[in-house]
Scaffold this active site. Structure first.
Site, PDB file in Angstrom:
ATOM      1  CB  ALA A   2      65.810 102.835 -23.651  1.00 49.49           C
ATOM      2  CG  MET A   3      66.562 106.168 -29.464  1.00 48.63           C
ATOM      3  SD  MET A   3      66.983 104.714 -30.498  1.00 48.63           S
ATOM      4  CE  MET A   3      68.538 105.550 -31.400  1.00 48.63           C
TER       5      MET A   3
ATOM      6  CG  HIS B 221      71.574  98.218 -24.463  1.00 51.04           C
ATOM      7  ND1 HIS B 221      71.962  96.960 -25.051  1.00 51.04           N
ATOM      8  CD2 HIS B 221      71.107  99.010 -25.581  1.00 51.04           C
ATOM      9  CE1 HIS B 221      71.497  97.143 -26.310  1.00 51.04           C
ATOM     10  NE2 HIS B 221      70.921  98.177 -26.651  1.00 51.04           N
ATOM     11  CD  GLU B 222      69.104 102.154 -24.890  1.00 55.29           C
ATOM     12  OE1 GLU B 222      69.589 102.575 -25.860  1.00 55.29           O
ATOM     13  OE2 GLU B 222      68.439 101.086 -24.821  1.00 55.29           O
TER      14      GLU B 222
ATOM     15  CG  HIS C 269      73.735 101.966 -27.876  1.00 48.40           C
ATOM     16  ND1 HIS C 269      73.918 101.018 -29.136  1.00 48.40           N
ATOM     17  CD2 HIS C 269      72.484 101.438 -27.900  1.00 48.40           C
ATOM     18  CE1 HIS C 269      73.119 100.216 -29.479  1.00 48.40           C
ATOM     19  NE2 HIS C 269      72.199 100.393 -28.795  1.00 48.40           N
TER      20      HIS C 269
ATOM     21  CD  GLU D 216      70.666  98.125 -31.048  1.00 46.01           C
ATOM     22  OE1 GLU D 216      71.178  97.777 -29.750  1.00 46.01           O
ATOM     23  OE2 GLU D 216      70.363  99.352 -31.103  1.00 46.01           O
TER      24      GLU D 216
HETATM   25  N1  TYR Z   1      68.156 101.358 -30.443  1.00 42.06           N
HETATM   26  C1  TYR Z   1      67.349 101.061 -29.385  1.00 42.06           C
HETATM   27  C2  TYR Z   1      68.210 100.161 -28.399  1.00 42.06           C
HETATM   28  O1  TYR Z   1      68.236  99.019 -28.711  1.00 42.06           O
HETATM   29  C3  TYR Z   1      66.173 100.431 -29.872  1.00 42.06           C
HETATM   30  C4  TYR Z   1      65.235 101.177 -30.391  1.00 42.06           C
HETATM   31  C5  TYR Z   1      65.055 100.917 -31.830  1.00 42.06           C
HETATM   32  C6  TYR Z   1      64.541 102.039 -29.892  1.00 42.06           C
HETATM   33  C7  TYR Z   1      64.004 101.610 -32.450  1.00 42.06           C
HETATM   34  C8  TYR Z   1      63.194 102.511 -30.263  1.00 42.06           C
HETATM   35  C9  TYR Z   1      63.251 102.172 -31.921  1.00 42.06           C
HETATM   36  O2  TYR Z   1      62.139 103.041 -32.460  1.00 42.06           O
HETATM   37  O3  TYR Z   1      68.822 100.513 -27.369  1.00 42.06           O
END
Ligand code: TYR
Length: 849
Positions: free
Chosen positions: A255-256, A290-291, A294, A313
């Site tokens: 996920a992002m 987690h997301e 962030h 992270e």
């Molecule tokens: N930042 C995202 C996470 O760990 C991870 C992620 C990294 C998602 C690269 C996609 C990507 O292309 O929550």
């Protein structure tokens, strides 16, 4: 694609960009193969930078026109971007480019998944959308206008108007381009709302394809719990009027965290009791958290450059682990995390891919989204918290948010807030960020005149590019038990800072039994000669659940080693101790299930390798089979009854209590299946009304070689559901008997539903196959050749997923010379592929060493 020699980028070469971006205005005219992106970006010279080269990243873009302050310009174009002469005062850059989302199979930038437009920009995908300084230290507010016939059109920030065929979004919070997102499609939403601690109303939505709207309720609850938890534990409030989550079928990662618009792999958000297992539910809850977390640790405070990835992270993994521990069981979460760390991070840190938590160079940043950056990064934060204490940790975090809100930061900034909040010098602690490799800590003890002394020696073996290592700060949590099993010294944290160091305990009436590295207080390998009796004593008496589990795990490893190497029978004393724990109904069933889970075959290969023996995958598999067979026989008398005692007879809930019971039930069913030819498993399969019970029964039937009917029935029942079919693909090849695993894998890729373009499906088959240790390592090398064929095929379409999958070869030096030669041949064959991607090229080169 690599054309020249791959370029290496170094942390030490960091310089700021010559310009600041004051605002970004983007217009998207969506069309599958000819989307137009019009950008208007206000730049000003950056007073903190000396280099005024105006270079904008851009890949796979067709430039239609470009203007500076309204005047046409003709920039110099390369494969990586453009250069242009610009004024030395603030100016406005405008450009129009054309891109083709429909043919974007790499799933980076703007692409189409199942008829829906979506983006993935971390780490460097924004440059495939328009020309831009695509680096995390360039932050700006964004205004985005989307034009297209799709019913739903989303971007970051707050909605700022919409009409026939258009929608506009304003994101007031400055952000780097990697947090940009756009989604458009005929989606439906599962709506809700949340009132923040200061009383603001936030609109919440989970957006999905029409058939999936009944699978959003759990994710929504997880989101609201996460929002509350971050307010209560970290004092962090959400900062926009709306928070959107979108489920996407084709996604390279989990996920992002795009600002206000999180994009999820549908496997990490969609859930229902019928289609998801307890483990899926727990994972979804953790990833949503987690997301969401962030938003503060990643978005409000971001990274200066990609070398600092662990800043967001490691911290966010640490936070989501705290959240899961609070929502469920702390010891169970800790044990599961350590199992995972040892399975994924230790092999990385001890092999050719070893790199520091903060790497110092890379060719392709996508290759550094690793267990080391994420999970070891989180361990480092856990150690810091252990060393400074809980109150000081919160003070340091408050200072971090106060001081750095709105900035792009480094590990130096992070450590400085801890130094300033506590007065501690963290210069030595910082080695955890710069030194790669897993430290080994040897323990010896002494008992004389009523004084008990523990002596530790630390040593970190050489890793690629780092031959010599200095001693690190290692927090070692220790408790002491007396010979009756009573705790005489409760847990205390010994702070080891030297290569060799002793700690004394006075005033003890008798020689104690030590419980060392409680809670796995540091990510190290403990080396200590311990008798089976002492381990059995800790298994029976330790008050620290982690170490109680660890004692049994070590007994299991020892037992398997002697079975494999000496052809010995199982350690019946350990099994008696284990039986007592498994039958102790005062203990949490989830904990008892973890006690029953044996070391994986890959873990045993590593254990043998470290002891100086060459692991034989077939012998490891056989020993694990024999051990399970023995356990089943020895426990024949109570298995059915114990299993019945943990059966859940209430409506399905994916909570810690019920899932712990099902997990123990499944471990017991695995043993029972060895005694009854699969009768109990088939009965569970037939009666199952949830995916957890259905899938556990199916997996035991397959490993018993009795799965044919259930495999067919499962396919008939679930062929319409992509996520459930991923399980079907993965399980068959993962649980297959080693001698047929390659054939099963070859059959599955011929199945009409196998789709290499979908990362979940590709990983289900290839990842499941690689997990089948003895099947993958088949002596004739057929497993290696099969996987290499598919990596070569996928590389042109999706370099990121290909490169990631190459890591299954990282442990190749453990095995015998014949297997090594066979693997080398395949790695070299991949390396020789014409137009190999930079991602895969870097991975294979590092693995080859
Ligand atoms: N930042 C995202 C996470 O760990 C991870 C992620 C990294 C998602 C690269 C996609 C990507 O292309 O929550």
């Amino acid at each position: 694609m690599k054309d020249a020699a791959p370029k290496t980028i170094y942390l030490k070469d960091y310089t700021p960009f010559g310009y600041v971006v004051e605002s970004v205005h983007l217009t998207f005219r969506l069309a599958p193969t000819a989307t137009r992106v019009i950008s208007r970006i206000a730049f000003a010279p950056n007073p903190d930078a000396s280099d005024r080269t105006f270079f904008l990243h851009g890949e796979e873009l067709s430039l239609i026109w470009a203007k500076i302050d309204g005047q046409d310009v003709t920039p110099d174009l390369t494969d990586e971007g453009l250069r242009c002469t610009v004024p030395d005062t603030p100016f406005v850059w405008e450009a129009e480019v054309e891109i083709s989302p429909q043919t974007n199979t790499a799933l980076e930038g703007l692409y189409i998944s199942n008829g829906m437009y979506c983006t993935q920009c971390e780490a460097e995908g924004f440059r495939k959308i328009t020309y831009y300084p695509d680096r995390p230290d360039v932050m700006s507010t964004f205004i985005v206008r989307i034009e297209g016939e799709e019913k739903v059109k989303l971007s970051n920030g707050n909605p700022a108007g919409s009409g026939e065929g258009w929608a506009e979004w304003h994101d007031p919070w400055p952000k780097p381009a990697y947090l940009f997102a756009l989604v458009a499609g005929d989606l439906v939403n599962h709506p809700d709302s949340f009132t923040t601690m200061s009383g603001k109303q936030v609109e919440l939505n989970i957006w999905v394809r029409p058939g999936d709207v009944d699978k959003c309720a759990f994710g929504m609850e997880a989101l609201k719990k996460s929002m509350t938890w971050d307010e209560e534990v970290y004092g962090r409030e959400y900062d926009l009027d709306i928070f959107n989550i979108v489920a996407v079928d084709d996604f390279n990662m989990g996920a992002m965290e795009n600002k206000g618009l999180n994009v999820f792999n549908s496997s990490c958000v969609l859930a229902s009791p019928e289609t998801s297992t307890d483990m899926n539910f727990e994972r979804i809850e953790a990833i949503i958290a987690h997301e969401y977390f962030h938003n503060w640790t990643g978005n409000r405070i971001t990274c200066r450059d990609w070398f600092q990835l662990c800043l967001k992270e490691g911290l966010t993994v640490f936070r989501d682990a705290q959240f899961t521990a609070d929502m469920r069981s702390e010891p169970v979460k800790r044990i599961s995390d350590v199992i995972d760390l040892r399975a994924r991070q230790f092999p990385e840190d001890q092999g050719p891919l070893s790199h520091p938590v903060r790497p110092e160079s890379f060719q392709e940043i996508n290759n550094f989204y690793t267990a080391t950056v994420y999970e070891k990064g989180a361990e480092v934060i856990g150690m810091l918290k252990t060393l400074v204490g809980d109150d000081a940790y919160i003070r340091a975090l408050d200072l971090y948010f106060d001081r750095h809100d709105g900035q792009a930061c480094t590990i130096e900034d992070w450590l400085r807030v801890f130094e300033d909040a506590t007065g501690r010098d963290l210069a030595q602690f910082k080695l955890w960020y710069s030194q790669s490799g897993t430290p080994r800590v040897a323990v010896s003890e002494d008992w004389a005149d009523g004084v008990y002394t523990l002596t530790f020696k630390q040593h970190t073996p050489p890793t690629p590019g780092q031959d010599v290592k200095g001693p690190k700060v290692i927090p070692i949590a220790v408790g002491l038990l007396n010979p009756n099993g009573d705790e005489v010294v409760p847990t205390q944290v010994l702070e080891m800072t030297q290569a060799e160091q002793s700690f004394r305990f006075d005033g003890l009436a008798s020689r104690p039994v030590p419980s060392i590295l409680r809670g796995f207080s540091a990510p190290v390998v403990l080396e200590r000669e311990v008798s089976r009796e002492e381990r059995a004593f800790l298994l029976a008496h330790d008050t620290d659940e982690f170490n109680r589990w660890e004692a049994s795990r070590n007994l299991a490893r020892d037992c398997l080693v002697t079975m494999i190497r000496d052809g010995a029978g199982p350690d019946t004393a350990w099994l008696d101790g284990l039986e007592r724990v498994v039958r102790d109904d005062t203990l949490d069933p989830a904990f008892r299930a973890l006690m029953l889970s044996l070391p994986t075959q890959s873990e045993m290969a590593q254990v043998l390798f470290e002891m100086g023996s060459t692991p034989d995958p077939d012998a490891i598999w056989q020993a694990a089979e024999d051990l399970r067979g023995h356990m089943a026989e020895a426990w024949r008398g109570f298995l059915p009854e114990l299993r019945a005692s943990v059966a859940v007879d209430a409506p399905y809930l994916p909570d810690a209590d019920q899932s712990g019971k099902r997990s123990l039930g499944s471990a017991l069913l695995a043993l029972q299946t060895r005694l009854d030819d699969g009768a109990a498993a088939q009965a569970q399969y037939d009666a199952a009304d949830n995916m957890t019970l259905q899938l556990s029964a199916l997996s035991h039937l397959i490993s018993a070689g009795k799965g044919d009917a259930a495999i067919k029935a499962f396919e008939t029942q679930w062929h319409h559901d992509r996520l459930v079919m991923d399980k079907w693909f993965g399980l068959q090849v993962g649980m297959a008997k080693p001698d047929v695993a390659v054939d099963v894998a070859e059959g599955l890729v011929e199945h009409p539903a196998f789709d290499m373009g979908n990362p979940n499906r590709f990983r289900a088959v290839m990842g499941g196959f690689a997990m089948n240790h003895a099947g993958f390592h088949r002596k004739d090398g057929a497993g290696y050749a099969f996987l290499a064929d598919w990596l070569i095929r996928l590389d042109d379409k999706n370099p990121q997923t290909t490169a990631r999958m190459c890591s299954v070869f990282q442990t190749w030096k453990r095995y015998d010379a014949d297997r090594q030669a066979l693997i080398r041949t395949q790695l070299e064959r991949i390396k020789a592929k014409p137009k190999l991607s930079r991602d895969t090229d870097e991975m294979v080169s590092r693995i080859l060493g």
